[in-house]
Design a protein around this motif. Structure first.
Motif, PDB file in Angstrom:
ATOM      1  N   ALA A   1      -8.145   8.241   9.223  1.00  0.00           N
ATOM      2  CA  ALA A   1      -9.598   8.098   9.104  1.00  0.00           C
ATOM      3  C   ALA A   1     -10.133   7.218  10.233  1.00  0.00           C
ATOM      4  O   ALA A   1     -11.162   7.524  10.842  1.00  0.00           O
ATOM      5  N   ARG A   2      -9.430   6.113  10.530  1.00  0.00           N
ATOM      6  CA  ARG A   2      -9.867   5.241  11.621  1.00  0.00           C
ATOM      7  C   ARG A   2      -9.795   5.960  12.960  1.00  0.00           C
ATOM      8  O   ARG A   2     -10.705   5.844  13.787  1.00  0.00           O
TER       9      ARG A   2
ATOM     10  N   VAL B   1      -1.549   6.534   1.327  1.00  0.00           N
ATOM     11  CA  VAL B   1      -2.858   5.911   1.489  1.00  0.00           C
ATOM     12  C   VAL B   1      -2.949   5.252   2.866  1.00  0.00           C
ATOM     13  O   VAL B   1      -3.985   5.331   3.535  1.00  0.00           O
ATOM     14  N   ALA B   2      -1.870   4.642   3.325  1.00  0.00           N
ATOM     15  CA  ALA B   2      -1.862   4.013   4.646  1.00  0.00           C
ATOM     16  C   ALA B   2      -2.050   5.065   5.735  1.00  0.00           C
ATOM     17  O   ALA B   2      -2.782   4.847   6.705  1.00  0.00           O
TER      18      ALA B   2
ATOM     19  N   HIS C   1      -5.714   6.152   5.736  1.00  0.00           N
ATOM     20  CA  HIS C   1      -6.555   5.122   6.353  1.00  0.00           C
ATOM     21  C   HIS C   1      -6.436   5.162   7.874  1.00  0.00           C
ATOM     22  O   HIS C   1      -7.437   5.063   8.584  1.00  0.00           O
ATOM     23  N   HIS C   2      -5.211   5.309   8.345  1.00  0.00           N
ATOM     24  CA  HIS C   2      -4.982   5.344   9.801  1.00  0.00           C
ATOM     25  C   HIS C   2      -5.662   6.575  10.411  1.00  0.00           C
ATOM     26  O   HIS C   2      -6.345   6.474  11.431  1.00  0.00           O
TER      27      HIS C   2
ATOM     28  N   MET D   1       0.853  -1.174   0.000  1.00  0.00           N
ATOM     29  CA  MET D   1       0.000   0.000   0.000  1.00  0.00           C
ATOM     30  C   MET D   1       0.897   1.234   0.000  1.00  0.00           C
ATOM     31  O   MET D   1       1.939   1.263   0.641  1.00  0.00           O
TER      32      MET D   1
END
Length: 85
Positions: A17-18, A10-11, A14-15, A6
């Motif tokens: 966003a979580r 992008v990683a 994602h982190h 990835m």
């Protein structure tokens, strides 16, 4: 192509966003709790006084009954002694 990595950007997205979704959920749960009860201006009267006030009456009745029984027993002993026994 299962071994693709990835993209670091992008990683990171994602982190973040979580973490953001978790923070929003926690804030939402905290907002739904009811406010604490406001303290009353006058404290409630203690209820133990009812028991304390009700206790002496039966004790006084028992003491009066015991005094009557003692007096009757004394009169009976005196009557027996007067009869010569």
């Amino acid at each position: 192509m299962s071994s693709q990595r990835m993209d670091p950007f992008v990683a990171t997205v994602h982190h973040r966003a979580r973490v953001g979704i978790g923070a929003l959920l926690l804030l939402g749960c905290a907002a739904c709790t009811p406010p604490p009860d406001s303290p009353t201006e006058k404290p409630a009267e203690p209820q133990a006084t009812q028991v304390r006030d009700a206790t002496p009456a039966p004790l006084d009745n028992a003491r009066a009954a015991q005094a009557t029984a003692d007096a009757d027993a004394q009169r009976q002993r005196q009557a027996i002694e007067d009869a010569g026994g």
